[in-house]
Design a protein around this motif. Structure first.
Motif, short mmCIF file in Angstrom:
data_model
loop_
_atom_site.label_atom_id
_atom_site.label_comp_id
_atom_site.label_asym_id
_atom_site.label_seq_id
_atom_site.Cartn_x
_atom_site.Cartn_y
_atom_site.Cartn_z
N THR A 134 0.83 -1.21 0.00
CA THR A 134 0.00 0.00 0.00
C THR A 134 0.86 1.25 0.00
O THR A 134 0.59 2.21 -0.74
CB THR A 134 -0.94 0.00 1.22
N ILE A 135 1.90 1.26 0.82
CA ILE A 135 2.82 2.41 0.87
C ILE A 135 3.49 2.60 -0.48
O ILE A 135 3.60 3.72 -0.98
CB ILE A 135 3.85 2.22 2.00
N ALA A 136 3.93 1.50 -1.09
CA ALA A 136 4.60 1.59 -2.39
C ALA A 136 3.65 2.10 -3.47
O ALA A 136 4.02 2.94 -4.28
CB ALA A 136 5.18 0.24 -2.78
N LEU A 137 2.42 1.59 -3.48
CA LEU A 137 1.47 1.98 -4.52
C LEU A 137 0.92 3.39 -4.31
O LEU A 137 0.41 4.00 -5.25
CB LEU A 137 0.31 0.98 -4.59
N SER A 138 1.03 3.90 -3.09
CA SER A 138 0.54 5.27 -2.82
C SER A 138 1.52 6.33 -3.30
O SER A 138 1.20 7.51 -3.31
CB SER A 138 0.27 5.45 -1.34
N GLY A 139 2.72 5.91 -3.69
CA GLY A 139 3.71 6.85 -4.19
C GLY A 139 4.76 7.25 -3.17
O GLY A 139 5.63 8.06 -3.48
N ALA A 140 4.68 6.71 -1.96
CA ALA A 140 5.66 7.05 -0.93
C ALA A 140 7.05 6.51 -1.28
O ALA A 140 8.06 7.07 -0.85
CB ALA A 140 5.22 6.51 0.43
N ILE A 141 7.09 5.42 -2.04
CA ILE A 141 8.36 4.88 -2.54
C ILE A 141 8.43 5.28 -4.01
O ILE A 141 7.66 4.78 -4.83
CB ILE A 141 8.43 3.35 -2.38
N PRO A 142 9.33 6.19 -4.35
CA PRO A 142 9.38 6.66 -5.74
C PRO A 142 9.89 5.56 -6.69
O PRO A 142 10.90 4.93 -6.43
CB PRO A 142 10.34 7.84 -5.69
N ASN A 143 9.16 5.35 -7.75
CA ASN A 143 9.53 4.38 -8.79
C ASN A 143 9.93 3.01 -8.24
O ASN A 143 11.06 2.56 -8.44
CB ASN A 143 10.66 4.94 -9.67
#
Length: 117
Positions: A94-103
């Motif tokens: 969820t964190i990755a797909l929300s944009g918190a982890i860039p690319n």
């Protein structure tokens, strides 16, 4: 079976956690919901999305390990381990797909999906 204070409440809590875990196990059947996000927002190809889905399926098929944990340590430890894996995997996804982890890479998304499954 113990008749102590809180025993019924504890059973209800175990039931609630078990239902939550069972619901999360069905996420592989709803993977198609994520495919458009993975392709449109992250620019993944269909092959890369298929790889992520396959890794998630493999993660779900590691139920043998969960069975060994259950046989050795019982239901309480099994529920804690399963709850940790679900929240760690899908929380990270969820964190990755929300944009918190860039690319995020395909490997990172696949790893999170593997752990959550």
């Amino acid at each position: 079976v113990g008749k102590g204070v809180g025993t019924m409440e504890l059973r209800w809590a175990y039931l609630a956690v078990s239902v939550l875990i069972s619901t999360c196990c069905a996420i592989n059947y709803a993977f198609a919901v994520l495919t458009d996000t993975l392709k449109n927002d992250f620019g993944f190809s269909q092959t890369q999305v298929d790889t992520i889905g396959t890794v998630g399926n493999v993660g779900q098929y590691f139920g043998l390990i969960a069975g060994v944990v259950y046989d050795r340590y019982g239901p309480k430890v099994s529920l804690y381990v399963a709850a940790f894996c679900i929240f760690a995997g899908f929380g990270s996804l969820t964190i990755a797909l929300s944009g918190a982890i860039p690319n995020p890479s395909v490997g990172v998304i696949a790893f999170f999906y593997f752990i959550g499954s």
